[in-house]
Design an enzyme around this catalytic site. Sequence first.
Site, PDB file in Angstrom:
ATOM      1  CB  SER A 238      34.364  43.567  31.966  1.00 15.18           C
ATOM      2  OG  SER A 238      34.938  44.413  33.085  1.00 15.18           O
TER       3      SER A 238
ATOM      4  NE  ARG B 242      47.846  55.540  35.442  1.00 15.99           N
ATOM      5  CZ  ARG B 242      46.841  54.947  36.213  1.00 15.99           C
ATOM      6  NH1 ARG B 242      46.664  53.599  35.997  1.00 15.99           N
ATOM      7  NH2 ARG B 242      46.204  55.254  37.237  1.00 15.99           N
TER       8      ARG B 242
ATOM      9  CE1 TYR C  65      44.724  47.042  43.385  1.00 16.81           C
ATOM     10  CE2 TYR C  65      45.221  48.839  41.903  1.00 16.81           C
ATOM     11  CZ  TYR C  65      45.042  47.430  42.137  1.00 16.81           C
ATOM     12  OH  TYR C  65      45.535  46.363  41.197  1.00 16.81           O
TER      13      TYR C  65
ATOM     14  CG  PHE D 298      32.986  50.122  27.218  1.00 18.21           C
ATOM     15  CD1 PHE D 298      32.338  50.847  28.158  1.00 18.21           C
ATOM     16  CD2 PHE D 298      33.995  50.731  26.521  1.00 18.21           C
ATOM     17  CE1 PHE D 298      32.682  51.959  28.708  1.00 18.21           C
ATOM     18  CE2 PHE D 298      34.504  52.242  26.883  1.00 18.21           C
ATOM     19  CZ  PHE D 298      33.858  52.770  27.809  1.00 18.21           C
TER      20      PHE D 298
HETATM   21  N1  NAD Z   1      43.591  43.183  35.636  1.00 10.39           N
HETATM   22  C1  NAD Z   1      44.265  44.270  35.749  1.00 10.39           C
HETATM   23  O1  NAD Z   1      44.159  44.889  34.810  1.00 10.39           O
HETATM   24  C2  NAD Z   1      45.282  44.609  36.655  1.00 10.39           C
HETATM   25  C3  NAD Z   1      46.244  45.864  36.731  1.00 10.39           C
HETATM   26  C4  NAD Z   1      47.082  46.186  37.624  1.00 10.39           C
HETATM   27  C5  NAD Z   1      47.672  45.077  38.544  1.00 10.39           C
HETATM   28  N2  NAD Z   1      46.667  43.669  38.759  1.00 10.39           N
HETATM   29  C6  NAD Z   1      46.910  43.079  40.035  1.00 10.39           C
HETATM   30  O2  NAD Z   1      47.065  41.631  39.331  1.00 10.39           O
HETATM   31  C7  NAD Z   1      46.445  40.982  40.590  1.00 10.39           C
HETATM   32  C8  NAD Z   1      45.567  40.095  39.962  1.00 10.39           C
HETATM   33  O3  NAD Z   1      44.241  41.039  39.375  1.00 10.39           O
HETATM   34  P1  NAD Z   1      42.852  40.657  38.567  1.00 10.39           P
HETATM   35  O4  NAD Z   1      42.630  41.431  37.551  1.00 10.39           O
HETATM   36  O5  NAD Z   1      43.111  39.057  38.198  1.00 10.39           O
HETATM   37  O6  NAD Z   1      42.056  40.587  39.880  1.00 10.39           O
HETATM   38  P2  NAD Z   1      40.951  39.660  40.161  1.00 10.39           P
HETATM   39  O7  NAD Z   1      39.964  40.211  41.313  1.00 10.39           O
HETATM   40  O8  NAD Z   1      40.206  38.837  39.286  1.00 10.39           O
HETATM   41  O9  NAD Z   1      41.752  38.420  41.167  1.00 10.39           O
HETATM   42  C9  NAD Z   1      42.357  38.637  42.484  1.00 10.39           C
HETATM   43  C10 NAD Z   1      42.152  37.387  43.102  1.00 10.39           C
HETATM   44  O10 NAD Z   1      42.654  37.509  44.686  1.00 10.39           O
HETATM   45  C11 NAD Z   1      41.926  36.901  45.420  1.00 10.39           C
HETATM   46  N3  NAD Z   1      42.058  37.345  46.569  1.00 10.39           N
HETATM   47  C12 NAD Z   1      41.592  38.729  47.093  1.00 10.39           C
HETATM   48  N4  NAD Z   1      41.894  39.053  48.681  1.00 10.39           N
HETATM   49  C13 NAD Z   1      42.492  37.908  48.844  1.00 10.39           C
HETATM   50  C14 NAD Z   1      43.108  37.468  50.212  1.00 10.39           C
HETATM   51  N5  NAD Z   1      43.068  38.234  51.134  1.00 10.39           N
HETATM   52  N6  NAD Z   1      43.568  36.262  50.223  1.00 10.39           N
HETATM   53  C15 NAD Z   1      43.582  35.287  49.188  1.00 10.39           C
HETATM   54  N7  NAD Z   1      43.156  35.604  47.778  1.00 10.39           N
HETATM   55  C16 NAD Z   1      42.491  36.932  47.805  1.00 10.39           C
HETATM   56  C17 NAD Z   1      40.362  37.022  44.778  1.00 10.39           C
HETATM   57  O11 NAD Z   1      39.671  36.381  45.177  1.00 10.39           O
HETATM   58  C18 NAD Z   1      40.763  36.913  43.300  1.00 10.39           C
HETATM   59  O12 NAD Z   1      40.710  35.722  42.887  1.00 10.39           O
HETATM   60  C19 NAD Z   1      46.255  41.954  41.570  1.00 10.39           C
HETATM   61  O13 NAD Z   1      46.797  42.041  42.467  1.00 10.39           O
HETATM   62  C20 NAD Z   1      45.961  43.384  40.720  1.00 10.39           C
HETATM   63  O14 NAD Z   1      46.141  44.321  41.635  1.00 10.39           O
HETATM   64  C21 NAD Z   1      45.768  43.626  37.954  1.00 10.39           C
END
Ligand code: NAD
Length: 318
Positions: free
Chosen positions: A195, A283, A151, A197
């Site tokens: 989620s 962080r 990641y 907790f």
């Molecule tokens: N939520 C956080 O705290 C957080 C923090 C840092 C970065 N991010 C980034 O934000 C973005 C969204 O995160 P989130 O928390 O909503 O995660 P999430 O897992 O809920 O959403 C990710 C989505 O991407 C889809 N996905 C995964 N692989 C795929 C592929 N190959 N093709 C098409 N769709 C695909 C999944 O089905 C899902 O709907 C991510 O890129 C994540 O790295 C989130």
Amino acid sequence: MARDYFSARRVLVTGGAGFVGSHLIDRLIEAGDEVLCVDNLFTGSKANIAHLHDHPRFEFMRHDICFPLFVEVDAIYNLACPASPIHYQHDPVQTTKVSVVGAINMLGLAKRIKVPILQASTSEVYGDPTQHPQTEPYWGNVNPIGLRSCYDEGKRCAETLFFDYHRQNGVKIKVARIFNTYGPRMHPSDGRVVSNFIMQALRGEDITIYGDGSQTRSFCYVDDLVEGLMRLMDSRDGFTGPVNIGNPVEFTIKQLAEQVIEMTGSRSTLVQHPLPSDDPTQRRPDISLAKKELDWEPTIELRAGLEKTIAYFRQISK
Ligand SMILES: NC(=O)c1ccc[n+]([C@@H]2O[C@H](COP(=O)([O-])OP(=O)(O)OC[C@H]3O[C@@H](n4cnc5c(N)ncnc54)[C@H](O)[C@@H]3O)[C@@H](O)[C@H]2O)c1
């Protein structure tokens, strides 16, 4: 202000059926945009976007962005990527692929149709930081061969690709480094701390703390994050980021657990487990750049955000 019929943009959101993506889509639709949600439903779910099913400005396409995509849109938000350690470590090769090959496909699309593209990067690019709080020029302290590397390094390589497409091909890029975000529609069993907790507290189970709980995190409510992402997409020409988007107010993991117990009225108690490998101890974002360039800062306090999140988890666990 909502856009009218003639100025409606068609916006592609990859990962739009996920936690952050589905909230972003709600806001884009509210603003008058047309939205194409592309998702392979690996961690996302149709339930997150079910309320938009019959909306005339919403379209869903089941597609894996590791394969090329040819569509006509006016802007791209690239969010597709599993975000929680449980999910991204389930198939680490696929995690690197979606970050890297997915980014290449989406950047190729942005280059071909000449539209701006925003990357959902992450605070994980800072790894276990030796600088606190983290500012964007800090290069990070990342293990390239650990369990989280698929990641962390995948997202770092994606940033590299974004900047090379920008320098080499003039693609208009916007890179957001997102810090811990929480809110309704988080996956209830994705092992992320908020989620986790809340679900443990609602079930009256022990609340698992890794280490002694003194490690700190900052938690941003999803509405604040989405506002930041939209401002970044609409920011001045030439502003690429990377820009930290997160909440600088810091809490220890133990404080969070205690607050969740208090707000849910749970009888759960705290139990300590060993720290997982490469778990960062501190962080916290420095958000001066977001304040200056986007006039953005979080407005939703932890208690208010937790209230909405707890209500959501109560409802889905009925
Ligand atoms: N939520 C956080 O705290 C957080 C923090 C840092 C970065 N991010 C980034 O934000 C973005 C969204 O995160 P989130 O928390 O909503 O995660 P999430 O897992 O809920 O959403 C990710 C989505 O991407 C889809 N996905 C995964 N692989 C795929 C592929 N190959 N093709 C098409 N769709 C695909 C999944 O089905 C899902 O709907 C991510 O890129 C994540 O790295 C989130």
